[in-house]
Write a protein that holds these residues in place. Structure first.
Motif, mmCIF file in Angstrom:
data_model
loop_
_atom_site.group_PDB
_atom_site.id
_atom_site.type_symbol
_atom_site.label_atom_id
_atom_site.label_comp_id
_atom_site.label_asym_id
_atom_site.label_seq_id
_atom_site.Cartn_x
_atom_site.Cartn_y
_atom_site.Cartn_z
ATOM 1 N N SER A 1 5.506 9.361 110.619
ATOM 2 C CA SER A 1 5.178 8.188 109.804
ATOM 3 C C SER A 1 4.567 8.602 108.468
ATOM 4 C CB SER A 1 4.192 7.274 110.540
ATOM 5 O OG SER A 1 4.796 6.709 111.671
ATOM 6 N N ILE A 2 3.698 9.587 108.489
ATOM 7 C CA ILE A 2 3.085 10.071 107.254
ATOM 8 C C ILE A 2 4.162 10.576 106.302
ATOM 9 C CG2 ILE A 2 1.629 11.898 106.268
ATOM 10 C CD1 ILE A 2 -0.137 11.541 108.845
ATOM 11 N N TYR A 3 5.070 11.413 106.794
ATOM 12 C CA TYR A 3 6.115 11.952 105.934
ATOM 13 C C TYR A 3 7.113 10.885 105.498
ATOM 14 C CZ TYR A 3 4.336 16.657 106.158
ATOM 15 O OH TYR A 3 3.538 17.764 106.002
ATOM 16 N N LYS A 4 7.337 9.866 106.318
ATOM 17 C CA LYS A 4 8.205 8.747 105.928
ATOM 18 C C LYS A 4 7.572 7.985 104.774
ATOM 19 C CE LYS A 4 8.467 4.671 107.951
ATOM 20 N NZ LYS A 4 8.485 3.362 107.892
ATOM 21 N N PHE A 5 6.273 7.700 104.876
ATOM 22 C CA PHE A 5 5.574 6.993 103.802
ATOM 23 C C PHE A 5 5.536 7.819 102.519
ATOM 24 C CE2 PHE A 5 3.026 4.530 107.198
ATOM 25 C CZ PHE A 5 3.978 3.523 107.235
ATOM 26 N N ILE A 6 5.400 9.142 102.638
ATOM 27 C CA ILE A 6 5.441 10.013 101.454
ATOM 28 C C ILE A 6 6.811 9.890 100.785
ATOM 29 C CG2 ILE A 6 5.468 12.405 100.651
ATOM 30 C CD1 ILE A 6 3.323 12.983 102.825
ATOM 31 N N ALA A 7 7.873 9.940 101.572
ATOM 32 C CA ALA A 7 9.232 9.842 101.035
ATOM 33 C C ALA A 7 9.460 8.496 100.354
ATOM 34 C CB ALA A 7 10.254 10.051 102.147
ATOM 35 N N PRO B 1 -0.101 9.221 99.705
ATOM 36 C CA PRO B 1 -0.375 10.361 98.820
ATOM 37 C C PRO B 1 0.443 11.599 99.204
ATOM 38 C CG PRO B 1 -2.425 9.370 99.575
ATOM 39 C CD PRO B 1 -1.324 8.713 100.339
ATOM 40 N N LYS B 2 0.925 12.291 98.177
ATOM 41 C CA LYS B 2 1.690 13.517 98.407
ATOM 42 C C LYS B 2 0.761 14.656 98.786
ATOM 43 C CE LYS B 2 5.620 12.543 95.497
ATOM 44 N NZ LYS B 2 6.464 13.014 94.399
ATOM 45 N N LYS C 1 4.362 27.628 103.633
ATOM 46 C CA LYS C 1 4.234 26.859 104.880
ATOM 47 C C LYS C 1 2.836 26.301 105.130
ATOM 48 C CE LYS C 1 7.920 29.441 107.126
ATOM 49 N NZ LYS C 1 8.346 30.142 108.319
ATOM 50 N N SER C 2 2.077 26.033 104.077
ATOM 51 C CA SER C 2 0.740 25.468 104.247
ATOM 52 C C SER C 2 0.514 24.370 103.211
ATOM 53 C CB SER C 2 -0.324 26.559 104.087
ATOM 54 O OG SER C 2 -1.608 26.017 104.294
ATOM 55 N N VAL C 3 0.200 23.177 103.709
ATOM 56 C CA VAL C 3 -0.076 22.047 102.828
ATOM 57 C C VAL C 3 -1.353 21.347 103.271
ATOM 58 C CG1 VAL C 3 2.358 21.654 102.244
ATOM 59 C CG2 VAL C 3 1.334 20.420 104.161
ATOM 60 N N ALA C 4 -1.907 20.562 102.369
ATOM 61 C CA ALA C 4 -3.092 19.756 102.671
ATOM 62 C C ALA C 4 -3.038 18.524 101.773
ATOM 63 C CB ALA C 4 -4.362 20.555 102.427
ATOM 64 N N TRP C 5 -3.925 17.582 102.031
ATOM 65 C CA TRP C 5 -4.024 16.364 101.246
ATOM 66 C C TRP C 5 -5.406 16.284 100.618
ATOM 67 C CZ3 TRP C 5 -0.828 17.061 105.169
ATOM 68 C CH2 TRP C 5 0.447 16.484 105.126
ATOM 69 N N VAL C 6 -5.492 15.631 99.466
ATOM 70 C CA VAL C 6 -6.780 15.379 98.837
ATOM 71 C C VAL C 6 -7.438 14.245 99.630
ATOM 72 C CG1 VAL C 6 -7.959 14.664 96.723
ATOM 73 C CG2 VAL C 6 -5.909 16.115 96.590
ATOM 74 N N TRP D 1 -6.025 5.316 100.051
ATOM 75 C CA TRP D 1 -4.875 4.684 100.702
ATOM 76 C C TRP D 1 -5.343 3.802 101.859
ATOM 77 C CZ3 TRP D 1 -2.770 4.711 105.595
ATOM 78 C CH2 TRP D 1 -1.477 4.220 105.725
ATOM 79 N N ILE D 2 -6.286 4.289 102.648
ATOM 80 C CA ILE D 2 -6.830 3.510 103.766
ATOM 81 C C ILE D 2 -7.497 2.238 103.246
ATOM 82 C CG2 ILE D 2 -8.589 3.488 105.591
ATOM 83 C CD1 ILE D 2 -8.002 6.561 105.888
ATOM 84 N N MET D 3 -8.294 2.367 102.190
ATOM 85 C CA MET D 3 -8.983 1.198 101.628
ATOM 86 C C MET D 3 -7.982 0.166 101.086
ATOM 87 S SD MET D 3 -12.058 1.663 102.404
ATOM 88 C CE MET D 3 -12.737 0.255 101.546
#
Length: 65
Positions: free
Chosen positions: A19-25, A30-31, A38-43, A50-52
């Motif tokens: 779901s997270i990757y679908k929403f990114i697409a 947030p990207k 092979k390592s990613v993170a989010w701010v 996004w939650i707010m």
């Protein structure tokens, strides 16, 4: 500024990996930031914003009838 990994993003949002990757697409989540091979993170603050926004939409939906 703090970067968070996928497990924490999933815990904060109650969303699954796909779901997270679908929403990114779709451009509605947030990207991720590349940290290297092979390592990613989010701010974290972007995920929190996004939650707010989702919480704010809930309030707006209650008003519109």
């Amino acid at each position: 500024m703090r970067l968070i990994k996928l497990k924490e993003v999933m815990a904060k949002t109650s969303l699954g990996h796909s779901s997270i990757y679908k929403f990114i697409a779709e451009g509605t989540f947030p990207k991720q930031v590349s940290l290297g091979a092979k390592s990613v993170a989010w701010v974290e603050s972007e995920v929190d914003d996004w939650i707010m926004e989702r919480i704010g939409e809930r309030g707006e939906a209650d008003v519109v009838t």
